[in-house]
Enzyme design. Sequence first.
Site, mmCIF file in Angstrom:
data_model
loop_
_atom_site.group_PDB
_atom_site.id
_atom_site.type_symbol
_atom_site.label_atom_id
_atom_site.label_comp_id
_atom_site.label_asym_id
_atom_site.label_seq_id
_atom_site.Cartn_x
_atom_site.Cartn_y
_atom_site.Cartn_z
ATOM 1 N N VAL A 31 0.818 -1.217 0.000
ATOM 2 C CA VAL A 31 0.000 0.000 0.000
ATOM 3 C C VAL A 31 0.853 1.271 0.000
ATOM 4 O O VAL A 31 0.455 2.301 -0.534
ATOM 5 C CB VAL A 31 -0.926 0.000 1.255
ATOM 6 N N LYS A 100 -22.688 -12.262 3.008
ATOM 7 C CA LYS A 100 -23.438 -12.612 1.771
ATOM 8 C C LYS A 100 -24.931 -12.340 1.914
ATOM 9 O O LYS A 100 -25.613 -12.029 0.949
ATOM 10 C CB LYS A 100 -23.200 -14.065 1.366
ATOM 11 N N GLU A 124 -15.505 -9.233 -1.734
ATOM 12 C CA GLU A 124 -14.842 -10.437 -2.272
ATOM 13 C C GLU A 124 -15.107 -11.665 -1.401
ATOM 14 O O GLU A 124 -15.306 -12.770 -1.902
ATOM 15 C CB GLU A 124 -13.333 -10.184 -2.372
ATOM 16 N N VAL A 127 -18.482 -14.551 -1.279
ATOM 17 C CA VAL A 127 -18.663 -15.815 -2.032
ATOM 18 C C VAL A 127 -17.317 -16.528 -2.097
ATOM 19 O O VAL A 127 -16.301 -15.926 -2.447
ATOM 20 C CB VAL A 127 -19.143 -15.545 -3.479
ATOM 21 N N GLY A 129 -15.337 -17.658 0.229
ATOM 22 C CA GLY A 129 -14.340 -17.432 1.296
ATOM 23 C C GLY A 129 -13.026 -16.903 0.738
ATOM 24 O O GLY A 129 -12.969 -15.787 0.209
ATOM 25 N N GLY A 182 -17.318 -28.083 13.899
ATOM 26 C CA GLY A 182 -17.468 -26.614 13.834
ATOM 27 C C GLY A 182 -17.765 -26.103 12.441
ATOM 28 O O GLY A 182 -17.754 -24.895 12.208
ATOM 29 N N ASP A 196 -27.785 -20.580 2.041
ATOM 30 C CA ASP A 196 -26.455 -19.948 1.944
ATOM 31 C C ASP A 196 -25.956 -19.995 0.493
ATOM 32 O O ASP A 196 -25.494 -18.987 -0.052
ATOM 33 C CB ASP A 196 -25.488 -20.685 2.892
ATOM 34 N N LYS A 200 -25.236 -16.871 -2.370
ATOM 35 C CA LYS A 200 -23.961 -16.749 -3.111
ATOM 36 C C LYS A 200 -24.191 -16.771 -4.620
ATOM 37 O O LYS A 200 -23.590 -15.983 -5.352
ATOM 38 C CB LYS A 200 -23.009 -17.850 -2.665
#
Length: 414
Positions: A31, A100, A124, A127, A129, A182, A196, A200
């Site tokens: 940056v 999402k 970004e 969708v 990950g 998990g 879900d 997406k």
Amino acid sequence: MVSVAIMGHGVVGSGVAEILLTHKQKLFASVGEEIYIKHVLDLREFPDSPIADRFTKNFEDIVNDIDVRVVVEVMGGVNPAYDFVKRCLLCGKSVVTSNKELVAAHGAELLQIAKDNNTNFLFEASVGGGIPIIRPMNQCLVANNVSEVAGILNGTTNFILTKMINEGMEFDTALKLAQDLGYAERNPEADVEGHDACRKICILASLAYSKHIYPDAVHTEGITKITLDDVKYASIWGGVIKLIGKVKKLENNMIDIVVAPMFVPYTSQLSSIEDVFNGIMVRGDCTGDVVFYGKGAGKLPTASAVVADVVDCVKHLKNRKYLFWADSDNSSVIDYKESVTAMYIRAKADDRDAAYNKAKEIFKDIHILENKDAAQGEIAFVCEPMKYSDILNNIDTLNADGVKVESAIRIGDL
Ligand code: HSE
């Protein structure tokens, strides 16, 4: 130095903070200045955090701080995320989100607000990950007319199906394992019922066709009714069952979009995507098929995509990234009953031969799936592509004739 704020310190939010702290030098090099976390919004206490002194419970501390140029929203859910994101954009702050549900519900409006306020709204991580997909579709593939996007967009259901396919595990056992590891929530509905994946594919469809496709326009089926018998018949057919989100532009420019379990042939790259991994195929008229593969969820993969958006915002503080789609009324989406698909059908009857004859009479061309372990009276076949409404009518006729249909799964043309 550019100051940022992070709203939410859950799995993804803590990952974003971790990457911004541990990759400080790397990001500085990219940056040209430091990205400084000035505030973290969360109602909980995190006394052991290296930035414990920067936590706040008050959103006003963020929105009213003129130093904060980029706000990361990783709270999840629509409320209060929608209101917070809108207010940040309205006062000219760039916003990055992994949410999402928010993008699928309000993406067009938030993109318009970002445009009107000459700022950026990037997502970004919403969708796939850690898989780059929004930016590649918006930039690298921009020269293409995209005829189709199809993908395994949900890691939890892909994990469950992989266990069913590779280890012969029943759905309930595989779901319990996914919860213990998990991957799946205690309330797994959004994953296993396909919501879900629906959000997406709506985001990808909106991006591909430059108009917002809302989730309520998308016929969505989950994987709860899939049995090990279906898994076996898929392998006899020559493939595996995957939960696929798919959108296709038809010749008349209408959009055919669906989320459903499908038979995916072994010849498709999507068939070999296993466990919690995601895979997305984009079919461009110049590139042909391009497939994106990787970790579709998890703390650092998802946070990596969020941080990439933060960097993009920091590099474009004074000008907009052109990521945009217009609002729409879903009128370009065809009724799912009008879509054309081949179908696998499994049914039970007293007399197997008579049942197959009935199926041939009703469906005309069928491909019988021979299974030496078939239960007494069980038949299974694949019909030729036809309108979904015709398939439903034919299933009704079969049922009325005493051939009880137990399963019907689309054949993925992938
Ligand atoms: N529940 C989602 C999945 C998380 O299993 O893929 C990532 O969006």
